[in-house]
Scaffold this active site. Structure first.
Site, short mmCIF file in Angstrom:
data_model
loop_
_atom_site.label_atom_id
_atom_site.label_comp_id
_atom_site.label_asym_id
_atom_site.label_seq_id
_atom_site.Cartn_x
_atom_site.Cartn_y
_atom_site.Cartn_z
CD GLU A 173 -0.94 3.40 -9.14
OE1 GLU A 173 -1.09 4.41 -8.61
OE2 GLU A 173 -0.15 2.34 -8.19
CB VAL A 184 -1.14 -0.09 1.08
CG1 VAL A 184 -2.00 -1.08 0.92
CG2 VAL A 184 0.10 -0.09 2.31
CB ALA A 185 4.60 1.82 -0.05
NE ARG A 186 2.64 7.35 -3.94
CZ ARG A 186 1.85 7.46 -3.08
NH1 ARG A 186 1.21 6.27 -2.55
NH2 ARG A 186 1.57 8.62 -2.73
CG HIS A 216 -3.06 4.30 -5.77
ND1 HIS A 216 -1.83 4.76 -6.27
CD2 HIS A 216 -2.92 4.88 -4.58
CE1 HIS A 216 -1.25 5.46 -5.48
NE2 HIS A 216 -1.94 5.65 -4.36
CG ASP A 275 -4.49 0.12 -2.98
OD1 ASP A 275 -5.55 -0.24 -3.56
OD2 ASP A 275 -4.22 1.38 -2.68
#
Length: 332
Positions: free
Chosen positions: A275, A244-246, A294, A270
Site C-alpha cells: 500500500e 477494512v483492517a490492514r 484506505h 480498502d
C-alpha cells in the site's frame, strides 16, 4: 496569573494542549484545533504549525496530541506526560521509548465506528445486488438483465469485535443475517450471534459457512496472513471478502490466485499489501474487486468525535487523581 494559567500541563506560554501539525484524510488540522477549543474553553489549545514550531513548543508541554510523534521530537519533549494519538492504531509510534519515559498513550478507538460500519455495509450490498455489473452495463448502454443475490439468510463473519466490528454487527442486525464474531477472548462475547476465537479449526469451520468475510481487526502476529491460501480455499466459492483492517491480514498472492481461479466471488479492499497499490498490480484488473484508497476511515465528523475523547482525557489528566485511567489508554 490565574490558577489555570499556572496549572498542570501549561508551558511558559500557557499551553495546556499542544496539537501537532499533521492532519488526516485531507482535512486541515485546524478543524481539530477548533473542535478542541470548543470543548475546552478554559484551556489554552495551541497548534504547532511548522516543524520548528513543534520542536520549540513541545519541550515544556505535558499534554500533546497528533497523528504521529517521531523519536526525534520525543527526545525534546522533556515534560511530556500524555500523548493522545489521533489514529486508532498506534503501531507507528515509538512505543518502547514512550513506555521507558512513562508517557501515557491514548488512541482514537471508536471514532471510526459509524463511517467504517457504513462502508462495510455498502460494500456488502454492492456485491449482494451486483451493482458493479449494473454499472458496467450502464457504461455500455446495455439493457440486459443479470442475476443478483439476497443478503437475508446469509452468514457474515466479522473478524475483530472492537468498535468497528461492533458497528458492523449493529448495522447488519436489520438484514436478518447470521453473524459470527472472531476475537482473541471469545468468552467475552459480543454483538454477534456466535463468537469464536482464532483457533485454527474453529476459524476454518466458520469460513466454510461464510458468505461475507469482514476483516476489522488490528494487525498482530495472530492476524498477519490470517486469510491465507488455506483460508481462501475453505471459503465458499460464493463468498466475498471485505477488508477494512490492514493489508497484510490477507496474503495478497493467495488472493490473486483465488480470484483468478474462482475460489471466491469477489473482494472489497480498502487496504492492500503493498500500500499504496502499484499501478501495475494485478488486483486492479479484476472486475469483481472493489478498491478504495484506505478511504473507509474518512468522515466529516472525524475531528469532532476525536475531540470528544481527547477533551475528556484533558479533564481527567487535570484532575490529578492517583491511578486515573484515561479513555482509550493503550500505554502504560
Amino acid at each position: 496569573m490565574t490558577e489555570l494559567d499556572a496549572g498542570r500541563g501549561s508551558d511558559s506560554d500557557g499551553t495546556d494542549v499542544l496539537v501537532l501539525r499533521r492532519g488526516t484524510h485531507g482535512m486541515p488540522v485546524e478543524g481539530y484545533v477548533d473542535a478542541l477549543r470548543d470543548r475546552l474553553p478554559d484551556r489554552r489549545v495551541r497548534l504547532a504549525r511548522t516543524p520548528a514550531d513543534e520542536r520549540e513548543r513541545i519541550g515544556d508541554v505535558a499534554f500533546v496530541t497528533g497523528m504521529t510523534l517521531s523519536e526525534d521530537l520525543l527526545e525534546v519533549a522533556d515534560d511530556l506526560e500524555v500523548f493522545a494519538c489521533a489514529y486508532a492504531g498506534t503501531g507507528h509510534l515509538p512505543l518502547d521509548r514512550l513506555e521507558e519515559r512513562d508517557v501515557a498513550v491514548t488512541n482514537a478507538s471508536g471514532v471510526h465506528g459509524p463511517n467504517i460500519g457504513e462502508h462495510v455495509l455498502g460494500a456488502i450490498l454492492r456485491f449482494t445486488r451486483r451493482f458493479h455489473v449494473g454499472a458496467r452495463r450502464q457504461r455500455r448502454r446495455e439493457w440486459r438483465h443479470y442475476q443478483a443475490h439476497e443478503l437475508r439468510g446469509s452468514t457474515v463473519t466479522v473478524v475483530g469485535l472492537g468498535a468497528i466490528g461492533r458497528a458492523v454487527c449493529d448495522r447488519l442486525e436489520p438484514f436478518d443475517v447470521e453473524t459470527i464474531g472472531v476475537r482473541y477472548s471469545p468468552e467475552s462475547g459480543g454483538p454477534a450471534d456466535e463468537v469464536i476465537g482464532f483457533d485454527g479449526d474453529a476459524f476454518h469451520e466458520a469460513l466454510a459457512r461464510t458468505e461475507y468475510l469482514v476483516l476489522a481487526c488490528p494487525l498482530t502476529d495472530a492476524t498477519r496472513g490470517l486469510v491465507d491460501r488455506e483460508a481462501l480455499l475453505t471459503l465458499d466459492p460464493d463468498a466475498t471478502i471485505v477488508n477494512v483492517a490492514r493489508g497484510p491480514v490477507v496474503d495478497t498472492d493467495a488472493l490473486v490466485e483465488a480470484l483468478h481461479s474462482g475460489w471466491i466471488r469477489g473482494a472489497s479492499l480498502d487496504v492492500t499489501d503493498p500500500e499504496p497499490l502499484p499501478a501495475d498490480h494485478p488486483l486492479w484488473n479484476f472486475e469483481n474487486v472493489q478498491i478504495t484508497p484506505h478511504n473507509a476511515g474518512h468522515t466529516p465528523e472525524y475531528y469532532e468525535r476525536l475531540a470528544d475523547i481527547v477533551a475528556e482525557n484533558v479533564d481527567r489528566f487535570d484532575a490529578e487523581e492517583s491511578n486515573r485511567e484515561l479513555e482509550n489508554q493503550v500505554l502504560p
